[in-house]
Design a protein around this motif. Structure first.
Motif: not given
Length: 381
Positions: A276-302
């Motif tokens: 889960d992407f907890w703590g996600l702030g504004e995600i577009d120029s209109s100022g909409n906040k992220a709803h709770s159902g958004i994934s966090l993806i962290l690629p750690a290798t090439a």
């Protein structure tokens, strides 16, 4: 030397030692709390040291990588997204590998039996959807993964960081056709605890479906029989209704190694980390906040970064900073602290039932909620 003298807090139960043993003298057995630990038949053991070399716990610095970047992501297909945890990153990764003729290994629930399974078609991929807040059984899976890799098929393994680390040690030289994906893990109760709890809240009922999440990341435990829900508890609106969820949310019922987990950090053991992407702030120029159902993806290798970019075909991908992801998620900074309640629970259980042990540990919360309820009835809140 063997792992026979390893302490419980130094064993994550990944099963790598059992599968690597050339004499097959290591058997994973449950302790009184239901956690799996290796049992070594010393009469057969040849002291080859293979089990010690394959043990991934604690984490080795050279097996960890710092994430390249972070993405907020969700599936474009709203129907599939709603059936997934968060934004459906695991489903997107799995479906992409299947499209390439590959194999997906992930956690599935068959009633209350939670185990990793091998999936090679899109229909069965649905079995992997949804979170399972319990330690899954991976016994026998690492050898299957190795066989699929030898055949040259693309393979993705999705599991907790310690399961991924165990597989890495077992495979040893990671081939290009293996993608490793770990889940941001808070900690794992045992399946024995879950079964005992279910038997307490719905006695004499056969459960054919269990769900830990509903809708946009709502933390709701629901149990179904023949597609009819017979138990439902919302951890936010009914914080003391379900003892299993209460224990999980408070970090009371975790495996001892979870409280000293060296994988709970910003550096990752896999190619890609999802959660889960907890703590996600504004995600577009209109100022909409992220709803709770958004994934966090962290690629750690090439390899992980290249694969993540392929997901743009099926997912909305919005690049964020790694710092934002780490700041919003405790488990990317440190493991859950072994509180007094967690230590007390492990002393009480299984001398008293699971639900009773949790009620004793959370007695202060019960009293506080009961007083609030009385004051509410009296109009004094």
């Amino acid at each position: 030397m063997s792992i026979s003298n390893k302490s419980k807090s130094d064993c994550c139960g990944c099963n790598a030692c059992s599968e690597i043993c050339p004499k097959h003298c290591i058997d994973m057995q449950t302790d009184k709390k239901g956690f799996l630990y290796p049992n070594v038949d010393q009469s057969i053991c040849i002291e080859c040291g293979a089990c010690e070399r394959v043990c991934p716990f604690p984490a080795s610095e050279h097996d960890l990588n710092s994430p390249h970047t972070a993405y907020a992501a969700w599936l474009k297909d709203k129907e599939i997204c709603s059936a997934s945890s968060s934004g459906g990153a695991a489903y997107a990764i799995g479906s992409r590998v299947l499209e390439k003729g590959g194999i997906v290994y992930g956690c599935a629930a068959n009633g209350v039996d939670i185990r990793h399974i091998r999936v090679e078609n899109i229909e069965d991929l649905k079995k992997l959807q949804g979170s399972k807040y319990v330690q899954s059984d991976v016994r026998g899976l690492f050898s299957e993964v190795r066989q699929d890799l030898k055949k040259g098929r693309p393979v993705v393994f999705i599991g907790t960081p310690c399961q991924v680390a165990g597989l890495k040690k077992f495979i040893k030289n990671i081939p290009d056709n293996l993608l490793l994906v770990d889940l941001i893990c808070h900690g794992t109760p045992s399946q024995q605890m879950l079964r005992e709890h279910i038997a307490n809240v719905v006695p004499d009922n056969h459960i054919d479906n269990i769900s830990f999440r509903e809708g946009d990341s709502q933390f709701i435990l629901s149990l179904s029989q023949r597609k009819e829900k017979i138990w439902r508890a919302d951890v936010w609106s009914e914080p003391l209704k379900d003892m299993y969820y209460r224990a999980f949310m408070d970090g009371i019922s975790y495996r001892p190694s979870c409280h000293v987990c060296t994988f709970a950090r910003a550096e990752r053991v896999s190619d890609i980390t999802i959660g889960d992407f907890w703590g996600l702030g504004e995600i577009d120029s209109s100022g909409n906040k992220a709803h709770s159902g958004i994934s966090l993806i962290l690629p750690a290798t090439a390899k992980g970064l290249d694969f993540t970019k392929e997901l743009a075909e099926d997912m909305e991908l919005i690049e964020r900073t790694v710092a934002e992801a780490v700041d919003g998620n405790n488990q990317l900074r440190h493991p859950v602290f072994a509180s007094f309640g967690a230590r007390l629970f492990l002393r009480l259980y299984p001398h008293v039932s699971f639900d009773m042990a949790v009620r004793i540990v959370t007695l202060k919360m019960f009293v506080r909620c009961y007083i609030k309820k009385i004051l509410g009835h009296l109009g004094l809140r």
